[in-house]
Design a protein around this motif. Structure first.
Motif, PDB file in Angstrom:
ATOM      1  N   PHE A   5       0.842  -1.208   0.000  1.00 54.26           N
ATOM      2  CA  PHE A   5       0.000   0.000   0.000  1.00 54.26           C
ATOM      3  C   PHE A   5       0.870   1.248   0.000  1.00 54.26           C
ATOM      4  O   PHE A   5       0.660   2.172  -0.786  1.00 54.26           O
ATOM      5  CB  PHE A   5      -0.939   0.016   1.222  1.00 54.26           C
ATOM      6  CG  PHE A   5      -1.769   1.273   1.280  1.00 54.26           C
ATOM      7  CD1 PHE A   5      -2.933   1.395   0.535  1.00 54.26           C
ATOM      8  CD2 PHE A   5      -1.363   2.350   2.066  1.00 54.26           C
ATOM      9  CE1 PHE A   5      -3.681   2.572   0.560  1.00 54.26           C
ATOM     10  CE2 PHE A   5      -2.109   3.518   2.100  1.00 54.26           C
ATOM     11  CZ  PHE A   5      -3.270   3.631   1.354  1.00 54.26           C
TER      12      PHE A   5
ATOM     13  N   CYS B 249     -10.584   3.576   2.418  1.00 52.78           N
ATOM     14  CA  CYS B 249      -9.141   3.824   2.378  1.00 52.78           C
ATOM     15  C   CYS B 249      -8.857   5.141   3.083  1.00 52.78           C
ATOM     16  O   CYS B 249      -9.546   6.129   2.867  1.00 52.78           O
ATOM     17  CB  CYS B 249      -8.683   3.881   0.924  1.00 52.78           C
ATOM     18  SG  CYS B 249      -6.992   4.465   0.718  1.00 52.78           S
TER      19      CYS B 249
ATOM     20  N   CYS C  19      -7.841   7.705   0.067  1.00 55.55           N
ATOM     21  CA  CYS C  19      -8.746   8.130  -1.011  1.00 55.55           C
ATOM     22  C   CYS C  19     -10.214   7.828  -0.740  1.00 55.55           C
ATOM     23  O   CYS C  19     -11.075   8.248  -1.505  1.00 55.55           O
ATOM     24  CB  CYS C  19      -8.320   7.490  -2.332  1.00 55.55           C
ATOM     25  SG  CYS C  19      -8.728   5.731  -2.428  1.00 55.55           S
TER      26      CYS C  19
ATOM     27  N   CYS D 263      -6.135  -1.340  -1.488  1.00 54.94           N
ATOM     28  CA  CYS D 263      -7.020  -0.304  -2.019  1.00 54.94           C
ATOM     29  C   CYS D 263      -6.986  -0.386  -3.541  1.00 54.94           C
ATOM     30  O   CYS D 263      -5.935  -0.173  -4.140  1.00 54.94           O
ATOM     31  CB  CYS D 263      -6.576   1.079  -1.566  1.00 54.94           C
ATOM     32  SG  CYS D 263      -7.538   2.370  -2.412  1.00 54.94           S
TER      33      CYS D 263
ATOM     34  N   CYS E 165      -5.733   3.256  -4.948  1.00 56.74           N
ATOM     35  CA  CYS E 165      -4.332   3.632  -4.688  1.00 56.74           C
ATOM     36  C   CYS E 165      -3.358   2.603  -5.242  1.00 56.74           C
ATOM     37  O   CYS E 165      -2.210   2.922  -5.537  1.00 56.74           O
ATOM     38  CB  CYS E 165      -4.077   3.779  -3.194  1.00 56.74           C
ATOM     39  SG  CYS E 165      -4.961   5.138  -2.419  1.00 56.74           S
TER      40      CYS E 165
HETATM   41 ZN   LIG Z   1      -6.947   4.420  -1.600  1.00 58.51          ZN
END
Ligand SMILES: [Zn+2]
Length: 273
Positions: free
Chosen positions: A179, A242, A245, A262, A265
């Protein structure tokens, strides 16, 4: 399952409690626990605990006269430190009694007995010989990571949890590192650009170091019975928004392991840069 950050905090928090104490007794309470016969575990008795260290997901207790006890806590194991006067529970796999009236115990709740231990001479790596790059060591260079990834037609998630390639990262922190690097867990390692490898190279130690400090903030000088994970970006947060976002975190099974990411992302096809 304890991973690198959990074990680092355990090491730091056990140090002031145990270093310099002498072992007064050992007790193995699960027949499958001990993987070595020589040196005998009873040889630990009478020796001083000289230090704790970690390699990958192995937790190492050093003793005087060059003996060490290597533990792998596996899925559910944890280390307990407290008064020897407390009767061990059924979940106690191993017990090391110290000269100050305290025990170090390996506790493994649940029906399965997976935790393992090795008594080794200092120069014998035992199971540590198989381990790959240590992500917080100077050897973890961009070049070394590039070598690990190069030509591998395997998905990034599976590479990060492979202890023979990179040691210490498990299911949770593989998701976190990916991530932070903004890379999809499904990306094939051999397709990464130079820039993406550089991003992953920064993200891995950054994420692990950050996690160590977050765990320390929450635990103080205590020991954990269950991993502290509430601060994570994606792992264990399926369906929640998330934190960057707002897109719901998705969860899939990858190689039998729960993988959280996510989808925005960490899109598989991203614009470069
Ligand atoms: Zn995200």
């Amino acid at each position: 399952m304890p991973e690198l950050p959990d074990l680092e905090v355990l090491k730091d928090n056990l140090t002031p409690r145990v270093i310099g104490r002498t072992a007064r007794g050992v007790e193995v309470r699960s027949p499958a626990f001990l993987k070595t016969v020589q040196p005998s575990i009873s040889e630990l008795v009478g020796r001083e605990v000289t230090g704790f260290s970690r390699r990958g997901k192995y937790f190492i207790t050093g003793f005087s006269e060059e003996l060490k006890l290597v533990l792998h806590l596996m899925r559910w194991g944890w280390i307990w430190h407290g008064s020897s006067s407390y009767a061990p529970t059924r979940a106690t796999i191993f017990r090391l009694s110290l000269d100050d009236g305290h025990d170090l115990r390996l506790i493994e709740p649940g029906p399965q007995r997976l935790a393992r231990g090795w008594v080794l001479r200092e120069d014998d790596p035992g199971p540590l010989a198989e381990l790959g790059l240590e992500p917080l060591s100077p050897e973890f260079t961009a070049e070394a990571l590039r070598e690990v990834l190069s030509g591998k037609r395997r998905q990034l998630k599976k590479i990060l949890v492979d202890q023979k390639l990179i040691a210490g990262i498990g299911n949770a922190y593989a998701d976190e590192c990916l991530f932070v690097a903004r890379l999809s867990p499904f990306r094939y390692a051999h397709t990464l650009t130079q820039e993406e490898v550089a991003r992953l190279h920064r993200a891995i130690p950054d994420t692990l170091t950050w996690a160590i400090s977050e765990i320390k903030k929450r635990l103080g000088e205590d020991l954990f019975e269950k991993e502290v994970r509430d601060f994570l970006w994606v792992h264990g947060r399926a369906g929640k928004p998330c934190r960057v976002c707002g897109t719901p975190i998705e969860e899939v099974l990858l190689g039998g392991q729960r993988t959280d990411y996510c989808p925005a992302c960490q899109a598989v096809n991203q614009p470069s840069g």
